[in-house]
Design a protein around this motif. Structure first.
Motif, PDB file in Angstrom:
ATOM      1  N   SER A 248     -40.617  -1.292  -1.963  1.00  0.00           N
ATOM      2  CA  SER A 248     -39.692  -2.237  -1.331  1.00  0.00           C
ATOM      3  C   SER A 248     -38.673  -1.586  -0.411  1.00  0.00           C
ATOM      4  O   SER A 248     -38.180  -2.230   0.508  1.00  0.00           O
ATOM      5  CB  SER A 248     -38.936  -3.030  -2.416  1.00  0.00           C
ATOM      6  N   VAL A 249     -38.329  -0.328  -0.671  1.00  0.00           N
ATOM      7  CA  VAL A 249     -37.226   0.284   0.080  1.00  0.00           C
ATOM      8  C   VAL A 249     -37.704   1.497   0.868  1.00  0.00           C
ATOM      9  O   VAL A 249     -38.692   2.139   0.518  1.00  0.00           O
ATOM     10  CB  VAL A 249     -36.070   0.714  -0.859  1.00  0.00           C
ATOM     11  N   THR A 250     -36.980   1.780   1.939  1.00  0.00           N
ATOM     12  CA  THR A 250     -37.176   2.990   2.735  1.00  0.00           C
ATOM     13  C   THR A 250     -35.880   3.773   2.667  1.00  0.00           C
ATOM     14  O   THR A 250     -34.853   3.330   3.170  1.00  0.00           O
ATOM     15  CB  THR A 250     -37.496   2.643   4.200  1.00  0.00           C
ATOM     16  N   ILE A 251     -35.915   4.917   2.023  1.00  0.00           N
ATOM     17  CA  ILE A 251     -34.666   5.657   1.824  1.00  0.00           C
ATOM     18  C   ILE A 251     -34.246   6.373   3.112  1.00  0.00           C
ATOM     19  O   ILE A 251     -35.100   6.822   3.876  1.00  0.00           O
ATOM     20  CB  ILE A 251     -34.780   6.650   0.653  1.00  0.00           C
ATOM     21  N   PRO A 252     -32.943   6.486   3.347  1.00  0.00           N
ATOM     22  CA  PRO A 252     -32.453   7.093   4.593  1.00  0.00           C
ATOM     23  C   PRO A 252     -32.457   8.619   4.564  1.00  0.00           C
ATOM     24  O   PRO A 252     -31.417   9.273   4.581  1.00  0.00           O
ATOM     25  CB  PRO A 252     -31.033   6.515   4.713  1.00  0.00           C
ATOM     26  N   VAL A 253     -33.649   9.192   4.542  1.00  0.00           N
ATOM     27  CA  VAL A 253     -33.809  10.650   4.521  1.00  0.00           C
ATOM     28  C   VAL A 253     -33.182  11.292   5.749  1.00  0.00           C
ATOM     29  O   VAL A 253     -32.628  12.398   5.685  1.00  0.00           O
ATOM     30  CB  VAL A 253     -35.310  11.013   4.427  1.00  0.00           C
ATOM     31  N   ALA A 254     -33.255  10.615   6.880  1.00  0.00           N
ATOM     32  CA  ALA A 254     -32.749  11.204   8.125  1.00  0.00           C
ATOM     33  C   ALA A 254     -31.255  11.493   8.070  1.00  0.00           C
ATOM     34  O   ALA A 254     -30.775  12.386   8.774  1.00  0.00           O
ATOM     35  CB  ALA A 254     -33.069  10.290   9.305  1.00  0.00           C
ATOM     36  N   SER A 255     -30.507  10.767   7.255  1.00  0.00           N
ATOM     37  CA  SER A 255     -29.078  11.062   7.106  1.00  0.00           C
ATOM     38  C   SER A 255     -28.882  12.475   6.579  1.00  0.00           C
ATOM     39  O   SER A 255     -27.978  13.198   7.011  1.00  0.00           O
ATOM     40  CB  SER A 255     -28.422  10.056   6.153  1.00  0.00           C
ATOM     41  N   ALA A 256     -29.738  12.875   5.638  1.00  0.00           N
ATOM     42  CA  ALA A 256     -29.660  14.223   5.080  1.00  0.00           C
ATOM     43  C   ALA A 256     -30.166  15.258   6.077  1.00  0.00           C
ATOM     44  O   ALA A 256     -29.611  16.355   6.188  1.00  0.00           O
ATOM     45  CB  ALA A 256     -30.461  14.295   3.783  1.00  0.00           C
ATOM     46  N   LEU A 257     -31.212  14.935   6.811  1.00  0.00           N
ATOM     47  CA  LEU A 257     -31.750  15.881   7.790  1.00  0.00           C
ATOM     48  C   LEU A 257     -30.755  16.123   8.921  1.00  0.00           C
ATOM     49  O   LEU A 257     -30.623  17.241   9.416  1.00  0.00           O
ATOM     50  CB  LEU A 257     -33.069  15.356   8.355  1.00  0.00           C
ATOM     51  N   ALA A 258     -30.063  15.063   9.331  1.00  0.00           N
ATOM     52  CA  ALA A 258     -29.067  15.210  10.395  1.00  0.00           C
ATOM     53  C   ALA A 258     -27.936  16.136   9.968  1.00  0.00           C
ATOM     54  O   ALA A 258     -27.380  16.867  10.794  1.00  0.00           O
ATOM     55  CB  ALA A 258     -28.509  13.842  10.784  1.00  0.00           C
ATOM     56  N   ALA A 259     -27.621  16.120   8.686  1.00  0.00           N
ATOM     57  CA  ALA A 259     -26.541  16.968   8.171  1.00  0.00           C
ATOM     58  C   ALA A 259     -26.950  18.433   8.107  1.00  0.00           C
ATOM     59  O   ALA A 259     -26.090  19.316   8.052  1.00  0.00           O
ATOM     60  CB  ALA A 259     -26.118  16.497   6.784  1.00  0.00           C
ATOM     61  N   ARG A 260     -28.265  18.702   8.114  1.00  0.00           N
ATOM     62  CA  ARG A 260     -28.774  20.081   8.079  1.00  0.00           C
ATOM     63  C   ARG A 260     -29.675  20.311   9.295  1.00  0.00           C
ATOM     64  O   ARG A 260     -30.761  20.855   9.171  1.00  0.00           O
ATOM     65  CB  ARG A 260     -29.546  20.329   6.782  1.00  0.00           C
ATOM     66  N   ARG A 261     -29.195  19.903  10.434  1.00  0.00           N
ATOM     67  CA  ARG A 261     -30.021  19.915  11.640  1.00  0.00           C
ATOM     68  C   ARG A 261     -30.638  21.293  11.918  1.00  0.00           C
ATOM     69  O   ARG A 261     -31.828  21.409  12.188  1.00  0.00           O
ATOM     70  CB  ARG A 261     -29.181  19.468  12.831  1.00  0.00           C
ATOM     71  N   SER A 262     -29.835  22.360  11.855  1.00  0.00           N
ATOM     72  CA  SER A 262     -30.346  23.695  12.175  1.00  0.00           C
ATOM     73  C   SER A 262     -31.433  24.127  11.202  1.00  0.00           C
ATOM     74  O   SER A 262     -32.487  24.644  11.610  1.00  0.00           O
ATOM     75  CB  SER A 262     -29.205  24.713  12.179  1.00  0.00           C
ATOM     76  N   ALA A 263     -31.189  23.933   9.906  1.00  0.00           N
ATOM     77  CA  ALA A 263     -32.183  24.311   8.902  1.00  0.00           C
ATOM     78  C   ALA A 263     -33.441  23.463   9.035  1.00  0.00           C
ATOM     79  O   ALA A 263     -34.565  23.958   8.845  1.00  0.00           O
ATOM     80  CB  ALA A 263     -31.595  24.168   7.496  1.00  0.00           C
ATOM     81  N   TYR A 264     -33.260  22.199   9.359  1.00  0.00           N
ATOM     82  CA  TYR A 264     -34.389  21.284   9.536  1.00  0.00           C
ATOM     83  C   TYR A 264     -35.259  21.726  10.710  1.00  0.00           C
ATOM     84  O   TYR A 264     -36.488  21.844  10.590  1.00  0.00           O
ATOM     85  CB  TYR A 264     -33.827  19.877   9.744  1.00  0.00           C
ATOM     86  N   PHE A 265     -34.637  22.037  11.849  1.00  0.00           N
ATOM     87  CA  PHE A 265     -35.406  22.481  13.008  1.00  0.00           C
ATOM     88  C   PHE A 265     -36.070  23.834  12.750  1.00  0.00           C
ATOM     89  O   PHE A 265     -37.187  24.089  13.196  1.00  0.00           O
ATOM     90  CB  PHE A 265     -34.516  22.552  14.241  1.00  0.00           C
ATOM     91  N   GLN A 266     -35.381  24.705  12.005  1.00  0.00           N
ATOM     92  CA  GLN A 266     -35.989  25.997  11.672  1.00  0.00           C
ATOM     93  C   GLN A 266     -37.204  25.799  10.772  1.00  0.00           C
ATOM     94  O   GLN A 266     -38.217  26.496  10.926  1.00  0.00           O
ATOM     95  CB  GLN A 266     -34.968  26.905  10.979  1.00  0.00           C
ATOM     96  N   ALA A 267     -37.125  24.838   9.861  1.00  0.00           N
ATOM     97  CA  ALA A 267     -38.261  24.558   8.979  1.00  0.00           C
ATOM     98  C   ALA A 267     -39.464  24.058   9.776  1.00  0.00           C
ATOM     99  O   ALA A 267     -40.610  24.397   9.458  1.00  0.00           O
ATOM    100  CB  ALA A 267     -37.858  23.532   7.923  1.00  0.00           C
ATOM    101  N   LEU A 268     -39.210  23.265  10.808  1.00  0.00           N
ATOM    102  CA  LEU A 268     -40.309  22.821  11.673  1.00  0.00           C
ATOM    103  C   LEU A 268     -40.912  24.009  12.427  1.00  0.00           C
ATOM    104  O   LEU A 268     -42.128  24.078  12.624  1.00  0.00           O
ATOM    105  CB  LEU A 268     -39.809  21.765  12.656  1.00  0.00           C
TER     106      LEU A 268
END
Length: 398
Positions: A248-268
């Protein structure tokens, strides 16, 4: 496995291909560039993935948190599902530097004059909703992209289409010279995307690693001229929904990714080399935090109708009670919505709106004199606060 226990898939292949500008521009170096090194992601549809125990535990925690939120609040609170879908769309757009407030977003959602970022967020909501509603296949993915980009002034003509040109990230605007990343040539895109969907619809691998890798693989393929990040994050949500962890729900994962933008892009970037552990871990942590904070939001939403009644004290079956019930389901309404949906006269509509506004339950969202857009302030504030809480918790973990 590597020495530090990373989960591996085959690394992307680096291939030198001819390059020629289709539109002349840039410096002499841009115009003279004759070849470029592209990255061709490995096929992943049949990959056998082994996730290190520590990361697997993070994934299990995320699944428990998502399933608990969905089971406890998903079926009962329809506004929660809508609210979280909007929260994810807003946060995902912010990662792409589309910045607008919650109120900008809801104004755009209801056709009021808004900035371009707010309009982009509304389109992102439509794309995300299309993907999580399924079925998860290439046609749905293309339709989601069409909804995201169809009104874009630059990339609108390419909405819902695989790119037919070479694109790149970073470097010059006129050629891939100095680019940070150059995805595969356009003729490779259809086959790689079919392979990706085959992977994303498997049922024999853990769901969080599957969602994380599907997202990272779409980013690596970069199949669209624009909108790849938002569609990639929506694809991760669609994988979770398809596997039945959240119905039923879609959790707002992107809120957490935006807060760790550098680590997120490095992981990609690590994913290009075949190391999937960082992106799986980041998505798992983001999912856990987002689900747990969404549970807090769900509890607060459940309490609001009683709080509103205490503040307004409406008579049973009165217009005020009917509007409070409506706001619990639809926190943003227009004056005409109230009049038409509740079957009220113009005078009664304005009287009940003034009463709820006086009690601090609704506030105007535009400067209109006719057909004003009204928002339930407590719900809009909670939507903004959810993003703040998720970001704070994720940063605290660093």
């Amino acid at each position: 496995m590597t020495e530090h226990g990373a989960a591996l898939i085959p690394a992307a292949e680096r291939v030198v291909v001819p390059w020629r500008q289709s539109v002349k521009g840039g410096t002499i170096d841009d115009r003279r560039l004759a070849e470029v090194t592209v990255s061709i992601p490995a096929r992943i549809s049949g990959v056998s993935l082994s996730v290190p125990p520590g990361v697997a535990a993070e994934c299990d925690e995320a699944v428990r948190a998502i399933a608990s939120l969905d089971a406890t609040h998903g079926p009962q609170l329809r506004p929660l599902a809508t609210m979280l879908l909007r929260a994810e769309s807003i946060a995902s757009s912010k990662i792409e530097h589309e910045i607008a407030s919650v109120e900008d977003y809801v104004r755009a959602l209801h056709g009021a004059k808004s900035n371009s970022s707010a309009l982009s967020m509304v389109r992102a909501t439509g794309a995300l909703d299309r993907l999580v509603s399924g079925p998860l296949d290439l046609e749905t993915l293309l339709d989601a992209h069409r909804r995201l980009m169809r009104d874009d002034p630059i990339d609108g003509p390419y909405a819902g289409r695989w790119r037919d040109m070479q694109n790149w990230i970073g470097g010059s605007d006129h050629s891939p010279r100095g680019a940070i990343y150059v995805p595969p040539p356009p003729d490779r895109v259809p086959g790689l995307m079919k392979d990706l969907i085959d992977f994303a619809t498997r049922d024999d691998i853990a769901v969080i690693p599957q969602a994380a890798i599907a997202h990272a693989q779409l980013e690596a393929i970069h199949p669209f001229t624009d909108g790849n990040g938002r569609i990639g994050r929506a694809l991760a949500a669609a994988v979770v929904r398809r596997r039945g962890i959240a119905r039923s729900v879609t959790i707002p994962v992107a809120s957490a990714l935006a807060a760790r933008r550098s680590a997120y892009f490095q992981a990609l970037n690590d994913f290009h080399a075949g190391d999937t552990e960082p992106i799986i871990s980041i998505i798992a942590t983001a999912s856990t935090v987002a689900a747990e904070e969404s549970m807090v939001t769900a509890s607060r939403l459940a309490e609001l109708p009683n709080d509103w009644r205490e503040r307004v004290r409406p008579s049973r079956a009165s217009a005020a009670e009917s509007l409070l019930d409506k706001l619990a389901e639809e926190p943003v309404v227009t004056t005409e919505d109230v009049e038409d949906d509740l079957g009220l006269s113009v005078a009664t509509t304005h009287r009940v709106i003034d009463r709820l506004r006086g009690a601090g339950i609704i506030r105007p969202l535009t400067s209109r004199t006719r057909n004003q857009v009204w928002g339930a302030g407590d719900i809009l504030d909670e939507l903004a606060d959810l993003d703040v809480r998720i970001a704070a918790r994720v940063r605290a973990k660093e």
